[in-house]
Scaffold this active site. Structure first.
Site, short mmCIF file in Angstrom:
data_model
loop_
_atom_site.label_atom_id
_atom_site.label_comp_id
_atom_site.label_asym_id
_atom_site.label_seq_id
_atom_site.Cartn_x
_atom_site.Cartn_y
_atom_site.Cartn_z
N GLU A 43 0.85 -1.19 0.00
CA GLU A 43 0.00 0.00 0.00
C GLU A 43 0.88 1.24 0.00
O GLU A 43 1.96 1.27 0.60
CB GLU A 43 -0.89 0.00 1.25
CG GLU A 43 -1.84 1.17 1.32
CD GLU A 43 -2.68 1.20 2.59
OE1 GLU A 43 -3.79 1.74 2.55
OE2 GLU A 43 -2.21 0.68 3.63
N LYS A 115 -9.62 1.21 -2.54
CA LYS A 115 -9.83 0.72 -1.18
C LYS A 115 -11.23 1.09 -0.69
O LYS A 115 -11.64 2.25 -0.76
CB LYS A 115 -8.76 1.32 -0.27
CG LYS A 115 -8.76 0.80 1.17
CD LYS A 115 -7.60 1.44 1.92
CE LYS A 115 -7.49 0.96 3.36
NZ LYS A 115 -6.34 1.60 4.04
N CYS A 156 -4.97 -3.33 2.87
CA CYS A 156 -4.71 -3.01 4.27
C CYS A 156 -5.93 -3.21 5.18
O CYS A 156 -6.27 -4.34 5.51
CB CYS A 156 -4.16 -1.59 4.37
SG CYS A 156 -3.30 -1.24 5.93
#
Length: 286
Positions: A43, A115, A156
């Site tokens: 990330e 995300k 993440c």
């Protein structure tokens, strides 16, 4: 038995995209020289920059982003699938997208994923994060074919939302991914158990490249880039937070074997909670 050699690149990205591109280039080349045909970066590969004004100044559109341009060229040169775990790109109206991108061996863009879950938290050590103040969350879960194997994309904080990874597995993903910049505090507490749990629950490989160490902007991330098999066994792991390459050979038949032994994807049933039908959160899988 079908085998795929994969690599997770651990970085300590700073505030300069050009410096980070050079580091990425070196590590991806090392991974390819060791036989990796799929390579994943962490990330925020392009920059770890907690100063929002400074980050906004460096934002570019996807087509103009230097990290993605360099990654496309590198994938084509090396003939590999290159997965940029994420980088920040302009999303309009002063907002950014925390976007993961997969390039094919010809350098073409195969998939993008923004995300979905924003890291808006207050930690015990005084750290406070509000990703939603700058980043626009995605609403599409993404799978992509990488040479005959289906890969599901996460980033993440997504790893804490098991329904997302279950939906990716049900959509055919045999490899699940969660490239990350986990804080040291949360990584020490939860990193390994979350990675292994998502693998076990879904009978899938999990690959998560990570940021690690103390960054230029003062942030500290956990490292420990990891590759887990469908039975929850750790195949390879970075033992600390230093930049480097983690390599493993995936026996892809193990996905089918694990799902045959524990067929929980098939055995799941709808149910009601307090009179309400269990429903998805409005996320669709592409």
């Amino acid at each position: 038995m079908s085998e795929l050699v994969v690599a997770a690149i651990q970085m300590r990205s700073g505030v300069s995209p050009q410096t980070n591109i050079a580091v990425m280039d070196d590590l991806v080349r090392e991974a390819a020289s060791r036989g990796a045909r799929y390579v994943q970066t962490p990330e925020m590969t392009g920059a770890v920059q907690r100063d929002r004004a400074a980050l906004q100044q460096m934002l570019r559109s996807e087509t103009d982003d230097p990290v993605l341009a360099a990654a496309s060229a590198l994938a084509a040169e090396l003939g590999i699938h290159l997965h940029i775990g994420s980088t920040a790109v302009a999303a309009g109206d002063g907002m950014a997208a925390n976007r993961g991108v997969v390039f094919g061996p010809d350098g073409g863009l195969l998939a993008r994923y923004d995300k979905i879950h924003m890291f808006d938290v207050n930690l015990d050590n005084g750290e406070s994060w509000r990703e939603s103040a700058l980043y626009r969350p995605g609403d599409v879960a993404q799978t992509v074919d990488i040479g005959g194997t289906r890969l599901g994309m996460g980033i993440c904080y997504d790893i804490r939302f098991p329904d997302l990874f279950r939906d990716l597995a049900l959509a055919g993903a045999e490899i699940l991914t969660a490239p990350a910049a986990f804080t040291r505090q949360t990584g020490e507490a939860h990193w390994h158990v979350l990675q292994r749990a998502r693998a076990i629950e879904n009978g899938a490989f999990v690959i998560s490249a990570a940021q690690g160490g103390v960054h230029e902007d003062g942030r500290e991330t956990y490292g420990h880039s990891i590759i887990v098999d469908p039975w929850g066994r750790v195949l390879a792991e970075a033992k600390g937070d230093d930049p480097g390459v983690v390599i493993a050979s995936l026996a892809l038949d193990e996905v089918k074997a694990a799902r045959a032994k524990i067929p929980n994807l098939k055995n799941a049933r709808n149910y009601r909670v307090d009179g309400q039908q269990k429903m998805a959160e409005g996320v669709r899988v592409a």
